[in-house]
Scaffold this motif. Structure first.
Motif, short mmCIF file in Angstrom:
data_model
loop_
_atom_site.label_atom_id
_atom_site.label_comp_id
_atom_site.label_asym_id
_atom_site.label_seq_id
_atom_site.Cartn_x
_atom_site.Cartn_y
_atom_site.Cartn_z
N LYS A 14 0.86 -1.58 -0.01
CA LYS A 14 -0.57 0.42 0.40
C LYS A 14 0.79 1.37 0.03
CE LYS A 14 -3.93 -0.11 2.32
NZ LYS A 14 -4.54 -0.34 3.33
N LYS A 37 -1.25 2.82 -8.52
CA LYS A 37 -2.73 2.35 -8.10
C LYS A 37 -3.42 0.81 -7.87
CE LYS A 37 -4.59 6.28 -10.40
NZ LYS A 37 -5.81 7.11 -11.42
N GLN A 41 -3.83 -0.87 -4.22
CA GLN A 41 -5.17 -2.20 -4.82
C GLN A 41 -4.97 -3.83 -4.27
OE1 GLN A 41 -8.03 -1.66 -5.15
NE2 GLN A 41 -7.60 0.45 -5.25
N ASP A 44 -4.24 -4.28 -0.79
CA ASP A 44 -5.37 -3.60 0.11
C ASP A 44 -6.74 -4.48 -0.15
OD1 ASP A 44 -7.28 -1.63 1.73
OD2 ASP A 44 -8.59 -2.49 -0.05
#
Length: 67
Positions: A14, A37, A41, A44
Motif C-alpha cells: 500500500k 494504483k 489495490q 488492500d
C-alpha cells in the motif's frame, strides 16, 4: 490474529503503491501512476482477504467449541 508477515507485506504494498502513484502523477508518467494504483489495490485486497479468512476461522472454531 492476522499473520504479522502478511500485515507487513500488505502495508508495504500500500505504501509503495501510493508512492509510485504520487511519483507518476508528479512526473506525468501515466504508466508509473497506474502501477502505483494497482500495487495499492493489491495490498488492500490481500488485507481484506486476510481479515475474511480470520473471521471464517473464528466462526468455525466457535461452532466447533459449542459441540
Amino acid at each position: 490474529m492476522l499473520n504479522l508477515n502478511n500485515k507487513v507485506e500488505n502495508a508495504k504494498d500500500k505504501v509503495i503503491g501510493k508512492t509510485k502513484e504520487s511519483v507518476g502523477r508528479a512526473t506525468g508518467s501515466q504508466e508509473m501512476e497506474l502501477k502505483g494504483k494497482l500495487q495499492y489495490q493489491k495490498g488492500d485486497l490481500k488485507e481484506k482477504l486476510d481479515r475474511t479468512k480470520e473471521k471464517i476461522t473464528e466462526k468455525y472454531n466457535d461452532t466447533l467449541n459449542k459441540k
